[in-house]
Design a protein around this motif. Sequence first.
Motif, PDB file in Angstrom:
ATOM      1  N   ALA A 104      -4.019   4.652 -32.805  1.00 33.71           N
ATOM      2  CA  ALA A 104      -4.508   5.937 -32.290  1.00 33.71           C
ATOM      3  C   ALA A 104      -5.695   5.681 -31.368  1.00 33.71           C
ATOM      4  N   LYS A 105      -5.770   6.423 -30.291  1.00 32.79           N
ATOM      5  CA  LYS A 105      -6.891   6.270 -29.359  1.00 32.79           C
ATOM      6  C   LYS A 105      -8.063   7.107 -29.834  1.00 32.79           C
ATOM      7  N   VAL A 106      -9.263   6.509 -29.808  1.00 32.52           N
ATOM      8  CA  VAL A 106     -10.489   7.166 -30.263  1.00 32.52           C
ATOM      9  C   VAL A 106     -11.539   7.000 -29.165  1.00 32.52           C
ATOM     10  N   LYS A 107     -12.198   8.098 -28.799  1.00 38.79           N
ATOM     11  CA  LYS A 107     -13.184   8.063 -27.714  1.00 38.79           C
ATOM     12  C   LYS A 107     -14.448   8.815 -28.111  1.00 38.79           C
ATOM     13  N   LEU A 108     -15.573   8.357 -27.567  1.00 42.56           N
ATOM     14  CA  LEU A 108     -16.845   9.078 -27.672  1.00 42.56           C
ATOM     15  C   LEU A 108     -17.160   9.664 -26.303  1.00 42.56           C
ATOM     16  N   TRP A 109     -17.419  10.957 -26.272  1.00 40.31           N
ATOM     17  CA  TRP A 109     -17.747  11.655 -25.028  1.00 40.31           C
ATOM     18  C   TRP A 109     -19.098  12.340 -25.156  1.00 40.31           C
ATOM     19  N   ASP A 110     -19.846  12.326 -24.063  1.00 38.41           N
ATOM     20  CA  ASP A 110     -21.071  13.122 -23.954  1.00 38.41           C
ATOM     21  C   ASP A 110     -20.698  14.360 -23.147  1.00 38.41           C
ATOM     22  N   LYS A 111     -20.693  15.520 -23.808  1.00 43.98           N
ATOM     23  CA  LYS A 111     -20.353  16.772 -23.138  1.00 43.98           C
ATOM     24  C   LYS A 111     -21.601  17.273 -22.424  1.00 43.98           C
ATOM     25  N   ASN A 112     -21.608  17.161 -21.110  1.00 44.57           N
ATOM     26  CA  ASN A 112     -22.775  17.519 -20.299  1.00 44.57           C
ATOM     27  C   ASN A 112     -22.904  19.021 -20.122  1.00 44.57           C
ATOM     28  N   ARG A 113     -24.144  19.450 -19.968  1.00 40.90           N
ATOM     29  CA  ARG A 113     -24.405  20.857 -19.697  1.00 40.90           C
ATOM     30  C   ARG A 113     -23.981  21.222 -18.276  1.00 40.90           C
ATOM     31  N   LEU A 114     -24.150  20.285 -17.359  1.00 38.19           N
ATOM     32  CA  LEU A 114     -23.755  20.469 -15.959  1.00 38.19           C
ATOM     33  C   LEU A 114     -22.913  19.276 -15.524  1.00 38.19           C
TER      34      LEU A 114
END
Length: 139
Positions: free
Chosen positions: A40-50
């Motif tokens: 399974a693919k696993v990712k960490l994302w930073d959800k930006n405000r802009l």
Amino acid sequence: LQMRLLLSLFLLFLSSHAFLQQSVSVKGKLTCGNQNLGGAKVKLWDKNRLGQDDLLAETVTDFNGNYQLQGGSNGVFKMNVFLKIYHDCEDSIKPCQRKVSFRIPDSFIFRSPSPAQIFNASVLNMAIRYPDEERSCIN
């Protein structure tokens, strides 16, 4: 005097750069019912405000369903980190993959080049239909 000023500016730059650095680490295990969920693919994302979100790290679960990720970025605002999992558990022959997203607690995001602690996401059973689950063809 001029040398002291330059040294002070340099030290200010180093300390502000260190303050901008942020890091996070997550580990866990995925299952599908009573079986380990390898691949399974696993990712960490930073959800930006802009602007666009930033991919911090990605991996694939091993044969036993285990994963560990570490990533980071520089920024004035604290990262808003999400663990995203892409899988085919309990999905028959539907196109694309199921996508589940979990927010990482702020207390596991550190203002340093490497995190002081690893967030243990524990064992997640992907046979469960999670709220806000989506489908993803591009991951």
